[in-house]
Design a protein around this motif. Sequence first.
Motif, mmCIF file in Angstrom:
data_model
loop_
_atom_site.group_PDB
_atom_site.id
_atom_site.type_symbol
_atom_site.label_atom_id
_atom_site.label_comp_id
_atom_site.label_asym_id
_atom_site.label_seq_id
_atom_site.Cartn_x
_atom_site.Cartn_y
_atom_site.Cartn_z
ATOM 1 N N LYS A 1 0.826 -1.243 0.001
ATOM 2 C CA LYS A 1 0.032 0.016 0.002
ATOM 3 C C LYS A 1 0.801 1.182 0.183
ATOM 4 O O LYS A 1 0.593 2.072 -0.935
ATOM 5 C CB LYS A 1 -0.962 0.052 1.198
ATOM 6 N N LEU A 2 1.742 1.232 0.732
ATOM 7 C CA LEU A 2 2.842 2.538 0.872
ATOM 8 C C LEU A 2 3.581 2.737 -0.344
ATOM 9 O O LEU A 2 3.460 3.886 -0.716
ATOM 10 C CB LEU A 2 3.817 2.131 1.993
ATOM 11 N N LYS A 3 3.776 1.612 -1.100
ATOM 12 C CA LYS A 3 4.517 1.812 -2.573
ATOM 13 C C LYS A 3 3.426 2.506 -3.518
ATOM 14 O O LYS A 3 3.616 3.242 -4.139
ATOM 15 C CB LYS A 3 4.843 0.506 -3.096
ATOM 16 N N TRP A 4 2.193 1.831 -3.281
ATOM 17 C CA TRP A 4 0.963 2.528 -4.195
ATOM 18 C C TRP A 4 0.928 3.898 -3.740
ATOM 19 O O TRP A 4 0.709 4.766 -4.824
ATOM 20 C CB TRP A 4 -0.039 1.650 -4.028
ATOM 21 N N TYR A 5 0.803 4.202 -2.503
ATOM 22 C CA TYR A 5 0.673 5.450 -2.203
ATOM 23 C C TYR A 5 1.758 6.574 -2.639
ATOM 24 O O TYR A 5 1.488 7.701 -2.976
ATOM 25 C CB TYR A 5 0.541 5.842 -0.575
ATOM 26 N N PHE A 6 2.940 5.977 -2.508
ATOM 27 C CA PHE A 6 4.179 6.829 -2.965
ATOM 28 C C PHE A 6 3.881 7.201 -4.416
ATOM 29 O O PHE A 6 4.181 8.338 -5.018
ATOM 30 C CB PHE A 6 5.356 5.911 -2.827
ATOM 31 N N LYS A 7 3.626 6.127 -5.268
ATOM 32 C CA LYS A 7 3.450 6.138 -6.498
ATOM 33 C C LYS A 7 2.313 7.383 -6.960
ATOM 34 O O LYS A 7 2.317 7.950 -7.644
ATOM 35 C CB LYS A 7 3.022 4.929 -7.179
ATOM 36 N N LEU A 8 1.112 7.155 -6.444
ATOM 37 C CA LEU A 8 0.232 8.177 -6.505
ATOM 38 C C LEU A 8 0.541 9.598 -6.162
ATOM 39 O O LEU A 8 0.310 10.507 -6.710
ATOM 40 C CB LEU A 8 -0.816 7.562 -5.097
ATOM 41 N N CYS A 9 1.413 9.596 -5.109
ATOM 42 C CA CYS A 9 1.826 10.940 -4.682
ATOM 43 C C CYS A 9 2.937 11.584 -5.459
ATOM 44 O O CYS A 9 2.776 12.757 -6.128
ATOM 45 C CB CYS A 9 2.542 11.156 -3.348
ATOM 46 N N ASP A 10 3.852 10.757 -6.303
ATOM 47 C CA ASP A 10 5.130 11.207 -6.930
ATOM 48 C C ASP A 10 4.556 11.568 -8.278
ATOM 49 O O ASP A 10 4.663 10.716 -9.245
ATOM 50 C CB ASP A 10 5.922 10.218 -6.979
ATOM 51 N N SER A 11 3.821 12.831 -8.702
ATOM 52 C CA SER A 11 2.972 13.008 -9.809
ATOM 53 C C SER A 11 4.134 13.134 -11.119
ATOM 54 O O SER A 11 3.783 12.929 -12.136
ATOM 55 C CB SER A 11 2.071 14.131 -9.601
ATOM 56 N N ASP A 12 5.193 13.683 -10.722
ATOM 57 C CA ASP A 12 6.248 14.009 -11.674
ATOM 58 C C ASP A 12 7.001 12.659 -11.996
ATOM 59 O O ASP A 12 8.066 12.906 -12.967
ATOM 60 C CB ASP A 12 6.901 15.197 -11.693
ATOM 61 N N GLY A 13 6.976 11.791 -11.017
ATOM 62 C CA GLY A 13 7.870 10.298 -11.379
ATOM 63 C C GLY A 13 8.955 10.571 -11.148
ATOM 64 O O GLY A 13 9.959 9.957 -11.706
ATOM 65 N N ASN A 14 9.575 11.722 -10.356
ATOM 66 C CA ASN A 14 11.046 11.685 -10.229
ATOM 67 C C ASN A 14 11.616 10.903 -9.063
ATOM 68 O O ASN A 14 12.865 11.108 -8.741
ATOM 69 C CB ASN A 14 11.266 13.423 -10.240
ATOM 70 N N GLY A 15 10.684 10.194 -8.600
ATOM 71 C CA GLY A 15 11.332 9.240 -7.492
ATOM 72 C C GLY A 15 11.313 9.930 -6.064
ATOM 73 O O GLY A 15 11.680 9.339 -5.171
ATOM 74 N N SER A 16 10.626 11.027 -6.038
ATOM 75 C CA SER A 16 10.647 11.614 -4.742
ATOM 76 C C SER A 16 9.322 12.501 -4.527
ATOM 77 O O SER A 16 8.938 13.035 -5.661
ATOM 78 C CB SER A 16 11.880 12.495 -4.186
ATOM 79 N N ILE A 17 8.735 12.625 -3.323
ATOM 80 C CA ILE A 17 7.566 13.510 -2.993
ATOM 81 C C ILE A 17 7.899 14.893 -2.471
ATOM 82 O O ILE A 17 8.694 14.784 -1.403
ATOM 83 C CB ILE A 17 6.756 12.656 -2.214
ATOM 84 N N ASP A 18 7.699 15.750 -3.108
ATOM 85 C CA ASP A 18 7.758 17.119 -2.358
ATOM 86 C C ASP A 18 6.486 17.648 -1.878
ATOM 87 O O ASP A 18 5.417 16.907 -1.948
ATOM 88 C CB ASP A 18 8.244 18.159 -3.447
ATOM 89 N N LYS A 19 6.700 18.879 -1.226
ATOM 90 C CA LYS A 19 5.513 19.160 -0.663
ATOM 91 C C LYS A 19 4.326 19.457 -1.338
ATOM 92 O O LYS A 19 3.242 19.195 -0.644
ATOM 93 C CB LYS A 19 5.816 20.486 0.391
ATOM 94 N N LYS A 20 4.345 20.036 -2.479
ATOM 95 C CA LYS A 20 3.287 20.196 -3.341
ATOM 96 C C LYS A 20 2.564 18.920 -3.742
ATOM 97 O O LYS A 20 1.352 18.863 -3.893
ATOM 98 C CB LYS A 20 3.876 20.847 -4.458
ATOM 99 N N GLU A 21 3.417 18.179 -4.135
ATOM 100 C CA GLU A 21 2.872 16.862 -4.404
ATOM 101 C C GLU A 21 1.892 16.314 -3.454
ATOM 102 O O GLU A 21 0.974 15.987 -3.844
ATOM 103 C CB GLU A 21 4.147 15.931 -5.088
ATOM 104 N N LEU A 22 2.457 16.233 -2.318
ATOM 105 C CA LEU A 22 1.807 15.706 -1.210
ATOM 106 C C LEU A 22 0.535 16.321 -0.639
ATOM 107 O O LEU A 22 -0.505 15.714 -0.714
ATOM 108 C CB LEU A 22 2.653 15.666 0.087
ATOM 109 N N LEU A 23 0.664 17.720 -0.943
ATOM 110 C CA LEU A 23 -0.466 18.489 -0.514
ATOM 111 C C LEU A 23 -1.539 18.321 -1.828
ATOM 112 O O LEU A 23 -2.796 18.042 -1.522
ATOM 113 C CB LEU A 23 -0.019 19.971 -0.692
#
Length: 198
Positions: free
Chosen positions: A92-114
Amino acid sequence: MGNGESIAGDQTGILAQDPYVWYRAFMMEYPSGLQTLHEFKALLGLQGLNQKANEHVDQVYNTFDTNKDGFIDFIEFIAAVNLVVQGKIEQKLKWYFKLCDSDGNGSIDKKELLNIFVAVQALNGQHTMNPEEFVNLVLHKADINNDGELTLEEFINGMEKDRDLLEIVSKSFDLSNVLKIICNGKQAGLGKVKMKSL
Ligand SMILES: [Ca+2]
Ligand SMILES: [Ca+2]
Ligand SMILES: [Ca+2]
């Protein structure tokens, strides 16, 4: 006895049904066996969103559409159901991560999370927490190297170390309401039958 299933452990009723029940519900609602993005939005009452909100809903839809053909078919639907309802926490966490990382650069920034937090709340029709608060909490607890972004490793480690955080994130990204709406359909008689078993 794993303790990995406790997050979804309070899900009963329709979400505990076996895949055959899901299959029937899906095929009744979508006799072609495919659900389009348009139907997805119509079903969830998400027409007429502003452009930004629309993009985030598209993003959620796209994570369900794993073969990227523009439709959610039954296999993809069941995969989503399994993940959301019965998946192991790490999946699930991997999927949430994928969901959040909208530009697909391998990390989630504040804006993506928001953005994704707001989108999922809109999808679920619930507003349990202030988005800014949520983002700050997650970053505060999981951003180990303090660069304002979360790698997959930070994201997963952060959740695994902090039970409360895990619970908050799991609740916030829980799409089981969305799946419930999809399967219960609009006024489907099938939904009524199932309600009895709740
Ligand atoms: Ca597809
Ligand atoms: Ca990113
Ligand atoms: Ca970081």
